[in-house]
Design an enzyme around this catalytic site. Sequence first.
Site, PDB file in Angstrom:
ATOM      1  N   HIS A 264      45.899  42.403  45.390  1.00 42.32           N
ATOM      2  CA  HIS A 264      44.614  42.956  45.848  1.00 42.32           C
ATOM      3  C   HIS A 264      44.781  44.286  46.589  1.00 42.32           C
ATOM      4  O   HIS A 264      44.705  44.370  47.799  1.00 42.32           O
ATOM      5  CB  HIS A 264      43.784  41.956  46.644  1.00 42.32           C
TER       6      HIS A 264
ATOM      7  N   GLY B 248      32.156  43.672  45.849  1.00 39.00           N
ATOM      8  CA  GLY B 248      31.279  44.450  46.717  1.00 39.00           C
ATOM      9  C   GLY B 248      31.561  44.264  48.193  1.00 39.00           C
ATOM     10  O   GLY B 248      30.950  44.941  49.027  1.00 39.00           O
TER      11      GLY B 248
ATOM     12  N   HIS C 216      35.186  43.300  49.330  1.00 39.60           N
ATOM     13  CA  HIS C 216      36.583  43.680  49.555  1.00 39.60           C
ATOM     14  C   HIS C 216      36.837  45.171  49.348  1.00 39.60           C
ATOM     15  O   HIS C 216      37.774  45.722  49.936  1.00 39.60           O
ATOM     16  CB  HIS C 216      37.500  42.879  48.621  1.00 39.60           C
TER      17      HIS C 216
ATOM     18  N   ASP D 239      40.470  36.157  43.507  1.00 36.78           N
ATOM     19  CA  ASP D 239      40.982  35.697  44.804  1.00 36.78           C
ATOM     20  C   ASP D 239      40.035  34.638  45.375  1.00 36.78           C
ATOM     21  O   ASP D 239      39.800  34.558  46.575  1.00 36.78           O
ATOM     22  CB  ASP D 239      41.143  36.857  45.784  1.00 36.78           C
TER      23      ASP D 239
END
Length: 380
Positions: free
Chosen positions: A209, A242, A244, A267
């Site tokens: 990520h 929207g 992270h 995730d």
Amino acid sequence: MAPSLVLAGARVVLPGGVVDDGRVSVEGTKIVAAAAESAEVIDVTGHWLLPGFVDIHNHGGGGASFSGTPDEIMKAIRTHRAHGTTTLVASTVTDEMDLLVQQAGLLSELAEQGEIAGIHFEGPFISPCRKGAHSEELLRDPEPAEVRKLIDAARGRAKMVTLATELPGGVDSVRLLAEHGVIAAVGHTDATYEQTVEAIDAGATVATHLFNAMPTLGHRSPGPVTALLEDERVTVELINDGTHLHPAALELAFRHAGASRVAFITDAMDAAGIGDGRYMLGPLEVEVSEGVARLVHGGSIAGSTLTMDRAFKRAVTVDKLPVEDAVRALSANPARLLGMSDRVGSLEPGKDADLVLVDANFDLKGVMRQGEWVVAPQLP
């Protein structure tokens, strides 16, 4: 055996581009070049046909996690399948080493049965400085002997391990993972730019990520983000919910890495597909409010409630990505990372009949996995 059928009239997203008024033929569990004359024909005019989504980073959904019992794990799997994820890697969270070893054995059985594509260990080998929603007292250095315990427990089903490679043993563990055919992912890290370059040179090929749980990009201290974005050997995970990522950060990643090096992930944690409330993420309590998951104590973002169909719709409607680029990030690129491109990730003859049907507004209207409808077509 699933019957032969033809899905006709849709805009079909193929590796070479979009085909209008296309046809996808299915025989049993596979896509075929041409179906039998007796095949059922389903008119899906006005819709899009996409390859099934491939999620390489997912902790659970439907009120259940991949740290739970076999029944709970299957509940989470079914939740995400109903949202288009036909290939899924189960991610663990930091816990006692003995419990992780035990869970690896359980998940490896489900991988052997074909229910999941493998296991991703996110923790415990991560930085306490960037722990996010991981229990700090359970973190440990990524010493190769410790990492090897998890690989062995997974019985050949370990697909990825997230590491803070700047910690003692980190770079050696990257080499160990590469030798065993396991993806070494840089994440939950406080590494410098130079340390990240060293990890990539040692064999790290994924950014866990990107932007989240790592130092921000600075003009004098470019950090891991710059190193991970600039290297052609690295695929970057992005959580497109929207929350992270700011849209500009997602655009930056796509523009710099290119569509061939982005993998959308969820995730997701237990609340995906369910809603607001109190949940557990490993040993930590999480409050989900308005779809955003945060730790009850400390307030850190704790995974997401995202599903892949929502990530796709946001990509093409909010982020204005070409549908072909979004599909690469949701299907083809993660399939390639997993070494499964011969089976999944695109709509081609010989591959598994895994597909997603969406309407003109990009809302999900059907899901097929290996020739069987998970979500029957919802047509006008």
